[in-house]
Scaffold this active site. Sequence first.
Site, PDB file in Angstrom:
ATOM      1  N   ASP A 170      -9.271  -3.428  -0.743  1.00 42.38           N
ATOM      2  CA  ASP A 170      -7.924  -3.766  -1.217  1.00 42.38           C
ATOM      3  C   ASP A 170      -7.271  -4.756  -0.255  1.00 42.38           C
ATOM      4  OD1 ASP A 170      -5.210  -3.783  -2.008  1.00 42.38           O
ATOM      5  OD2 ASP A 170      -5.329  -1.706  -2.693  1.00 42.38           O
ATOM      6  N   HIS A 201      -7.671  -4.637  -5.017  1.00 44.10           N
ATOM      7  CA  HIS A 201      -6.418  -4.231  -5.651  1.00 44.10           C
ATOM      8  C   HIS A 201      -6.414  -4.652  -7.126  1.00 44.10           C
ATOM      9  CE1 HIS A 201      -2.234  -2.964  -4.873  1.00 44.10           C
ATOM     10  NE2 HIS A 201      -1.887  -3.865  -5.774  1.00 44.10           N
TER      11      HIS A 201
END
Length: 232
Positions: A170, A201
């Site tokens: 992420d 993400h």
Amino acid sequence: MGAMEQVKTLDADAEFPCYVARPDGEATAAIIVIQEIFGVNKGIKAKCDHWASLGYLALAPDLYWRINEGTDLDADVEEEFQTALDLMGKFNQDQGIRDIEATIHFAQQAIGSHKVGCVGYCLGGRLAFMTACRTDIRASVGYYGVGIDGLLDEKHAISHEVMLHIPTADGFVSPETQAAMHAGLDDHPKVTLHDYEGLDHGFAAEFGERRNETAASLADRRTEAFFEEYLV
């Protein structure tokens, strides 16, 4: 399937818009879908419609209503992405939780019970964790929530089940932050964390370039089973 309805604030001094998708039959449980930084856009509405197809009352409050009502942005358009970042900077998260709590009350009244859960994405993943700490929500799921390590001092207030989906690559949640989340929550009796190796993400976005179909399907199956266990 859904439509915009009005929800009264906790103080009942104003109303804010909320996308509401109702199932064909009577709903005995409800799920609040908490927006990303892009507002209640087509992806969030599609998630509500999906939950309604499974028999839930599904609701997505417009949490930006005080600063930019009707926000509907596309993460794959750079100008709109920058607008979303600007709105996030102006957004009062504590007030947002109060609006989520008002939506919980709206849902409880609509279904006649306390079987209300929430699922949030990005900013909404963070807000889902905050909701678990600060309200009587009965089950909470967060996808790639940001800054949860800074909320760990509230974990003692979690009284109902929480599930967090964590992509290990992420770009908005560092490995150090992920490690802090695991260190702070792995032994919590009400919290389950799932890691998704090498994913970034937004992997469960309904539309656009960020979606990873395999991982999104796995995470969503886990989420559906979670709500089936704790709400139904």
